[in-house]
Every structure is written in structure tokens, then in C-alpha cells.
Design a protein around this motif. Structure first.
Motif, short mmCIF file in Angstrom:
data_model
loop_
_atom_site.label_atom_id
_atom_site.label_comp_id
_atom_site.label_asym_id
_atom_site.label_seq_id
_atom_site.Cartn_x
_atom_site.Cartn_y
_atom_site.Cartn_z
N UNK A 1 0.79 -1.23 0.00
CA UNK A 1 0.00 0.00 0.00
C UNK A 1 0.82 1.27 0.00
N UNK A 2 2.13 1.15 -0.05
CA UNK A 2 3.02 2.30 -0.12
C UNK A 2 3.68 2.32 -1.49
N UNK A 3 3.73 3.50 -2.10
CA UNK A 3 4.25 3.59 -3.46
C UNK A 3 5.04 4.89 -3.63
N UNK A 4 6.25 4.78 -4.20
CA UNK A 4 7.06 5.97 -4.49
C UNK A 4 6.60 6.55 -5.82
N UNK A 5 6.27 7.84 -5.81
CA UNK A 5 5.75 8.51 -7.00
C UNK A 5 6.63 9.73 -7.31
N UNK A 6 7.07 9.88 -8.56
CA UNK A 6 7.85 11.06 -8.92
C UNK A 6 7.04 12.35 -8.74
N UNK A 7 7.74 13.42 -8.41
CA UNK A 7 7.09 14.70 -8.15
C UNK A 7 6.16 15.13 -9.29
N UNK A 8 6.62 15.03 -10.53
CA UNK A 8 5.81 15.47 -11.67
C UNK A 8 4.51 14.68 -11.77
N UNK A 9 4.56 13.38 -11.55
CA UNK A 9 3.36 12.55 -11.62
C UNK A 9 2.42 12.86 -10.46
N UNK A 10 2.98 13.10 -9.29
CA UNK A 10 2.15 13.43 -8.13
C UNK A 10 1.42 14.75 -8.34
N UNK A 11 2.13 15.75 -8.85
CA UNK A 11 1.52 17.07 -9.06
C UNK A 11 0.38 17.02 -10.07
N UNK A 12 0.48 16.13 -11.05
CA UNK A 12 -0.59 16.00 -12.05
C UNK A 12 -1.89 15.50 -11.42
N UNK A 13 -1.77 14.65 -10.41
CA UNK A 13 -2.95 14.00 -9.85
C UNK A 13 -3.53 14.65 -8.60
N UNK A 14 -2.90 15.69 -8.09
CA UNK A 14 -3.39 16.31 -6.86
C UNK A 14 -4.52 17.29 -7.16
#
Length: 68
Positions: A48-61
């Protein structure tokens, strides 16, 4: 997120710099348990823990809250 389908919450529990990609990554904890179904399968899921790159995270917030 799509209107009428509900949302999903996750918690950022860590941050690291990936020297191979030269980008910051965030450790996201799934609020729905230890599954990572629904996440991009190219990211490594660890209970249930996943490392996500900053760019991908910002797209989905949609919204973010900081709790000190």
C-alpha cells in the motif's frame, strides 16, 4: 477523479531524491489498505506504499493539506 465517482485520499509519508532520475519522489500511503490496485503498475507497490515522482504526483493532486 471524475465528478460523481468520488475521490480518494492518500498520505505523503516520505520524500527522497532519486539521483538516477534527478527528481524528487514522494512515498504515498494508500488510505484504502495495502493494495495498490488503481495505481500505475510501473511504480513499485510495497503493502500500500508507493514511491511517485514529483511530476506525476503534481498531475494528480486536486487538494493538499499540510498538517504539522
Amino acid at each position: 477523479y471524475k465528478e460523481g465517482l468520488g475521490g480518494h485520499s492518500g498520505i505523503v509519508v516520505g520524500r527522497k531524491f532519486n539521483f538516477q532520475t534527478n527528481e524528487c519522489e514522494y512515498l504515498i500511503r494508500n488510505s484504502w489498505g495495502r493494495s495498490c490496485s488503481g495505481y500505475d503498475p510501473s511504480y513499485k507497490c510495497e503493502e500500500g506504499n508507493i514511491w511517485v515522482p514529483k511530476a506525476a504526483l503534481y498531475k494528480g493532486i486536486m487538494r493538499a493539506r499540510y498538517i504539522p
